[in-house]
Design a protein around this motif. Sequence first.
Motif, PDB file in Angstrom:
ATOM      1  N   ILE A 135       0.864  -1.181   0.000  1.00  0.00           N
ATOM      2  CA  ILE A 135       0.000   0.000   0.000  1.00  0.00           C
ATOM      3  C   ILE A 135       0.898   1.228   0.000  1.00  0.00           C
ATOM      4  CG2 ILE A 135      -1.785   1.279   1.245  1.00  0.00           C
ATOM      5  CD1 ILE A 135      -2.609  -1.379   2.519  1.00  0.00           C
ATOM      6  N   LEU A 136       0.655   2.110  -0.953  1.00  0.00           N
ATOM      7  CA  LEU A 136       1.494   3.305  -1.082  1.00  0.00           C
ATOM      8  C   LEU A 136       0.617   4.531  -1.258  1.00  0.00           C
ATOM      9  CD1 LEU A 136       4.254   4.701  -1.468  1.00  0.00           C
ATOM     10  CD2 LEU A 136       4.039   4.209  -3.925  1.00  0.00           C
ATOM     11  N   TYR A 137       0.950   5.553  -0.503  1.00  0.00           N
ATOM     12  CA  TYR A 137       0.268   6.848  -0.614  1.00  0.00           C
ATOM     13  C   TYR A 137       1.372   7.896  -0.675  1.00  0.00           C
ATOM     14  CZ  TYR A 137      -3.479  10.222   0.352  1.00  0.00           C
ATOM     15  OH  TYR A 137      -4.400  11.233   0.269  1.00  0.00           O
ATOM     16  N   VAL A 138       1.625   8.436  -1.863  1.00  0.00           N
ATOM     17  CA  VAL A 138       2.770   9.316  -2.039  1.00  0.00           C
ATOM     18  C   VAL A 138       2.471  10.319  -3.135  1.00  0.00           C
ATOM     19  CG1 VAL A 138       3.927   7.850  -3.747  1.00  0.00           C
ATOM     20  CG2 VAL A 138       5.297   9.331  -2.260  1.00  0.00           C
ATOM     21  N   LYS A 139       3.085  11.510  -3.047  1.00  0.00           N
ATOM     22  CA  LYS A 139       2.905  12.524  -4.083  1.00  0.00           C
ATOM     23  C   LYS A 139       4.272  12.956  -4.613  1.00  0.00           C
ATOM     24  CE  LYS A 139       4.272  16.365  -1.689  1.00  0.00           C
ATOM     25  NZ  LYS A 139       5.240  17.408  -2.114  1.00  0.00           N
ATOM     26  N   PHE A 140       4.263  13.355  -5.884  1.00  0.00           N
ATOM     27  CA  PHE A 140       5.446  13.910  -6.526  1.00  0.00           C
ATOM     28  C   PHE A 140       5.122  15.332  -6.956  1.00  0.00           C
ATOM     29  CE2 PHE A 140       5.769   9.331  -7.152  1.00  0.00           C
ATOM     30  CZ  PHE A 140       7.067   9.084  -6.707  1.00  0.00           C
ATOM     31  N   SER A 141       6.135  16.165  -6.970  1.00  0.00           N
ATOM     32  CA  SER A 141       5.924  17.578  -7.289  1.00  0.00           C
ATOM     33  C   SER A 141       6.333  17.932  -8.713  1.00  0.00           C
ATOM     34  CB  SER A 141       6.697  18.455  -6.291  1.00  0.00           C
ATOM     35  OG  SER A 141       8.075  18.123  -6.295  1.00  0.00           O
ATOM     36  N   SER A 142       6.750  16.946  -9.485  1.00  0.00           N
ATOM     37  CA  SER A 142       7.101  17.229 -10.879  1.00  0.00           C
ATOM     38  C   SER A 142       6.655  16.061 -11.751  1.00  0.00           C
ATOM     39  CB  SER A 142       8.611  17.449 -11.035  1.00  0.00           C
ATOM     40  OG  SER A 142       9.319  16.231 -10.909  1.00  0.00           O
ATOM     41  N   LEU A 143       6.300  16.384 -12.998  1.00  0.00           N
ATOM     42  CA  LEU A 143       5.897  15.351 -13.950  1.00  0.00           C
ATOM     43  C   LEU A 143       7.038  14.381 -14.194  1.00  0.00           C
ATOM     44  CD1 LEU A 143       3.738  14.278 -15.888  1.00  0.00           C
ATOM     45  CD2 LEU A 143       4.601  15.871 -17.617  1.00  0.00           C
ATOM     46  N   GLN A 144       8.270  14.885 -14.173  1.00  0.00           N
ATOM     47  CA  GLN A 144       9.428  14.028 -14.409  1.00  0.00           C
ATOM     48  C   GLN A 144       9.553  12.954 -13.336  1.00  0.00           C
ATOM     49  OE1 GLN A 144      13.129  16.154 -14.642  1.00  0.00           O
ATOM     50  NE2 GLN A 144      14.364  14.301 -14.901  1.00  0.00           N
ATOM     51  N   ASN A 145       9.452  13.351 -12.058  1.00  0.00           N
ATOM     52  CA  ASN A 145       9.551  12.377 -10.975  1.00  0.00           C
ATOM     53  C   ASN A 145       8.393  11.392 -11.006  1.00  0.00           C
ATOM     54  OD1 ASN A 145      11.883  13.587 -10.126  1.00  0.00           O
ATOM     55  ND2 ASN A 145      10.949  14.669  -8.382  1.00  0.00           N
ATOM     56  N   PHE A 146       7.190  11.925 -11.294  1.00  0.00           N
ATOM     57  CA  PHE A 146       6.004  11.069 -11.386  1.00  0.00           C
ATOM     58  C   PHE A 146       6.201   9.999 -12.454  1.00  0.00           C
ATOM     59  CE2 PHE A 146       1.921   9.963 -13.221  1.00  0.00           C
ATOM     60  CZ  PHE A 146       1.109   9.760 -12.116  1.00  0.00           C
ATOM     61  N   ASN A 147       6.595  10.439 -13.645  1.00  0.00           N
ATOM     62  CA  ASN A 147       6.789   9.488 -14.745  1.00  0.00           C
ATOM     63  C   ASN A 147       7.931   8.523 -14.461  1.00  0.00           C
ATOM     64  OD1 ASN A 147       4.671  10.529 -16.192  1.00  0.00           O
ATOM     65  ND2 ASN A 147       5.928  11.786 -17.548  1.00  0.00           N
ATOM     66  N   SER A 148       8.967   9.010 -13.799  1.00  0.00           N
ATOM     67  CA  SER A 148      10.096   8.136 -13.476  1.00  0.00           C
ATOM     68  C   SER A 148       9.652   6.988 -12.582  1.00  0.00           C
ATOM     69  CB  SER A 148      11.207   8.934 -12.783  1.00  0.00           C
ATOM     70  OG  SER A 148      11.749   9.901 -13.655  1.00  0.00           O
ATOM     71  N   MET A 192       6.543   5.778 -12.324  1.00  0.00           N
ATOM     72  CA  MET A 192       5.635   4.905 -13.058  1.00  0.00           C
ATOM     73  C   MET A 192       6.394   3.982 -14.012  1.00  0.00           C
ATOM     74  SD  MET A 192       2.701   5.252 -11.888  1.00  0.00           S
ATOM     75  CE  MET A 192       1.798   6.372 -10.806  1.00  0.00           C
ATOM     76  N   ARG A 193       7.486   4.445 -14.563  1.00  0.00           N
ATOM     77  CA  ARG A 193       8.255   3.605 -15.505  1.00  0.00           C
ATOM     78  C   ARG A 193       8.949   2.436 -14.800  1.00  0.00           C
ATOM     79  NH1 ARG A 193       9.619   8.880 -17.919  1.00  0.00           N
ATOM     80  NH2 ARG A 193       8.435   9.052 -19.886  1.00  0.00           N
ATOM     81  N   THR A 194       9.120   2.538 -13.478  1.00  0.00           N
ATOM     82  CA  THR A 194       9.718   1.403 -12.757  1.00  0.00           C
ATOM     83  C   THR A 194       8.739   0.234 -12.654  1.00  0.00           C
ATOM     84  OG1 THR A 194       8.944   2.104 -10.559  1.00  0.00           O
ATOM     85  CG2 THR A 194      11.043   3.029 -11.357  1.00  0.00           C
ATOM     86  N   GLN A 195       7.441   0.507 -12.869  1.00  0.00           N
ATOM     87  CA  GLN A 195       6.365  -0.484 -12.751  1.00  0.00           C
ATOM     88  C   GLN A 195       6.315  -1.114 -11.355  1.00  0.00           C
ATOM     89  OE1 GLN A 195       6.843  -3.171 -16.104  1.00  0.00           O
ATOM     90  NE2 GLN A 195       5.775  -1.743 -17.449  1.00  0.00           N
ATOM     91  N   HIS A 196       6.856  -0.369 -10.384  1.00  0.00           N
ATOM     92  CA  HIS A 196       6.790  -0.819  -8.997  1.00  0.00           C
ATOM     93  C   HIS A 196       5.337  -0.939  -8.534  1.00  0.00           C
ATOM     94  CE1 HIS A 196       6.924   0.057  -4.546  1.00  0.00           C
ATOM     95  NE2 HIS A 196       7.806  -0.913  -4.612  1.00  0.00           N
ATOM     96  N   TYR A 197       4.476  -0.117  -9.136  1.00  0.00           N
ATOM     97  CA  TYR A 197       3.062  -0.107  -8.755  1.00  0.00           C
ATOM     98  C   TYR A 197       2.397  -1.459  -8.975  1.00  0.00           C
ATOM     99  CZ  TYR A 197       2.193   0.365 -13.783  1.00  0.00           C
ATOM    100  OH  TYR A 197       2.154   0.164 -15.139  1.00  0.00           O
ATOM    101  N   GLU A 198       2.962  -2.282  -9.862  1.00  0.00           N
ATOM    102  CA  GLU A 198       2.351  -3.579 -10.139  1.00  0.00           C
ATOM    103  C   GLU A 198       2.395  -4.499  -8.921  1.00  0.00           C
ATOM    104  OE1 GLU A 198       4.272  -5.156 -13.567  1.00  0.00           O
ATOM    105  OE2 GLU A 198       3.201  -3.840 -14.979  1.00  0.00           O
TER     106      GLU A 198
END
Length: 1008
Positions: free
Chosen positions: A674-687, A689-695
Amino acid sequence: MEYVGLLKDMWSSISNYFDYHKILNENRTTLREKRKRLECREQDINTELENAQYNRRKKVKREVENWLMEVQLVKDSAQQIEQEAGERRYFSRFSFLSQFEANMKKVDEMFELGNFPNGILIDVHQDEGHALLTAQLIGETTAKRNLENIWTCLEKDEIQSIGVWGMGGIGKTTVVTHIHNRLLENRDTFGHVYWVTVSKESSICRLQDAIAGKINLNLSKEEDEKIRAAFLFEALQKKEKFVLIFDDVWEVYAPREVGIPIGVDGGKLIITTRSRHVCLRMGCKEIIKMEPLSQEEAWELFNKTLERYNALSQKEEEIAKDVIKECGGLPLAIVTTARSMSVVYNIAGWRNALNELREHVKGHTIDMENDVFKILEFSYNRLNDEKLKECLLYCALFPEDFKIKKVPLIRYWIAEGLIEEMGSWQAERDRGHAILDKLENVCLLERCENGKYVKMHDVIRDMAINIAIKNSQFMVKNLRNLEDFPSEIEWSNNVERVSLMDSNRLSTSMFVPNCPKLSTLFLQKHVEFLYGSIWHDRLPNSFFVNMLGLRVLDLTFTSIVFLPDSIYDMVNLRALILYGCRKLKQVGSLAKLKELRELNLGQTEMETIPDGIEKLVLLKHFNWYSEIQLPNPLPNPLSNILPDLLQLQCLRLADQRLLDVGVEELSGLRKLEILYVKFSSLQNFNSYMRTQHYERLTHYHVGLNGFGYFGLPGDTSDFCKEVTVRECKLEGGNDNHLVLPTNVQFFQIEKCHLPTGLLDVSPVLKMAMDLKACLISRCEGIEYLWWVEDCIASLNLLLLEDLSSLRVLFQLRPTGSVSCSSLKHLYVSYCDNLKHLFTPELVKYHLKNLQTIYVRNCRQMEDIIVAVEVEEEEEEEEEEDINEMNNLILCFPNLQSLILRHLPKLKSIWKGTMTCDSLQQLAVLKCPKLRRLPFSVHINDGDGERRASTPPLKQIIGEKEWWDGLEWNTHPHAKSIFQPFTMLEIGEHYRQPYNYFRSKLQDILEEV
């Protein structure tokens, strides 16, 4: 002379005749004038009644109804005598003189009676009451006899108070609930009906507050019980007739001391209690004891509860009847026993059950309360698992009638060691839910709030506490003596669990308890009425010195300013819950708490993340979130220490002050679920998501520039996989391309600049097969959502708000595919460029499962469904096609709720006819141009009554002016048929779309 005398007599007779004729004509004129004056008063009263007929808080007095009926009779009599007097010859009119005088007298009398100096209407209580859900009464003799006995007492004027008493679980509440519902059906006789549940820990003040809440009386500014009682007495006295029901009374509350005017102007009181003494001391004029069920009734209840897929064998049935005899006709014991036996399918199990039951009840026939406990302990002992029994007893730490949220309860169990640690939080949670299911299935716990909460029946809770305190294992003081902290002598050195929930002012504790075996300590408070206290909660620095075995400490919503120093030496502590401790600004080093599994610092105003967290290598749940908005960022040491917290299963970081956590460190948490986290830039957000850690995650809420409307943990993040994007420019292309997780379930976009079509935000949206809900708010640029054939097939909920560029919802190409079949709930507001929502093609082929349509504050909206979408220059060419299409009958087979608010230009829902066989709720507010409803109505004229067969409308809400001018031309009697279901109002009494959206969202997603 005789002739002259004769002439004189004749002249006298003629003179008298003309005198009578003159008087008669004068009386006839006078009667006509008096009758007309009476008719004027009658018309005035009828006009006033017509104006008040939609005011649900007023109703006509019975004396007015009787006066109107009598006026009609008097008018008819007067008109008849006038007519007959005009038709007869002069010499036959003398008999009418006395009749005229009698009629004039009656007309004058009715005119005077029609003054009604106190008005023609009486108040109807605002809280009219609702029928309560209740169980079916088992037995045509015992239960029904008790019910009718209570009802007979209510009908007697000399009986103002009734006491219903009996042992716990005997069915007192069930029978009185039936009484409550019957009283609601007979308001004209009994007046207002108020139900108040009274707990064991109640007080006069609490009881006064509960009653005051029922009658909208504010007593919050008055503390003196006697003055409060006077206010309450006066307010209830004005109700004239009422029945007050106190359910589950444990202590004596004299009605006059509370402020209840029993016996004054029709006031009556019913109480249910386990004590006859309470009935006597409260002055009950009639005391009714609830008797157990007969053997036949008990057997019927047992069989209805057992619900076996196959019938009992003859031998099993014989033993089962013996088992029922041991239950003594107690409904709760019968139900609990039946649930326990529902899984026994061999004769040996039935014989063993009977032997065990007989052993437990032997020698305990004097104290009926103990008999109840022994019977209930039979089900408790049949749990056959000591950990399972401990889980049940743990629930008794919560107050009576308390709704216990399942997931936090499971976390308590895990921290206590009642559920063994497993490979994942999901596995542990599933194990917890399995335990809860077992306890619910044998009626030791009750499901509530759609299965997300449980609660204990008060008798079960008493039984559990009775078991737990035998060896001084429990100390439970919830909602009782709130000003007093338990004295030192009450803290037994054998006590294992202590619950002092809602104890006021912990600072009264000035001693150090000696409780080496204590494993759970509940000191938390309820946010609803105790959060925000002006008091500071304090505990001595050495308070926890002799509690080194403590595993669970909950200080939620306390006003504690600092933690006692001894907390930092609690080496066995597994769960430290400081949620909502807003006065707690700092926490010392936690380095010694190496057994800690859960650290909850949510909703605090702490100035820095505590030191020593990197030493908590067993930590599984870490919650840190705050609503504080400060210009200076908060140092975030988590990026450096996350590699040391490899056991983390749940990480919640919701604080605008925190700098972004490192993507590499975050994705390195391989056990995170369970993860609840925010990013302050589109670059960090996309970075990230590309790890696919969310899976790897079962639930998440990942935010870009914040968390949006549903932002706080526990709001939606505990239910789904969610992404929120705020204050971004998302116009497609490589630079502004958004990388979304493919398994996202809830997608929020707020205050963004979007491309023309929503699907251009991210290509993943076309592949998001799990997306259930989408919220788009206060965004610019978007003109449509998607082409229908590209529709997100799994989408169930859609909320659109303040989208200034939105022209249409869906673009439509000729297609035979059904692409939006999952969409059930649509909410649209403040989209001022929208002129319509749907076309007939959309309704016919793509939106058949739509259940809710909520549209508000769209200033240009003209039609909900429009025939075709055309440009202005094409309108003449398409006019013939439009007229033909308007003759179509559209079908919304599953539409249940249609709500239209503040649509000043709305002219039609659909210009043709619609069939909505499931429509239950229609609300039209502030839509002045909508003068026609298109719904098809079929009327059955059987037995001389007109009844609507479709749609099954239960509620129509709108302003009176709108309803009066409404056309429902699909049937001439439609308005009159649905008049009883219509609520005409001026004010705004409707929930906002967000509230609807939230409730639907939580219904379809799973809580963690």
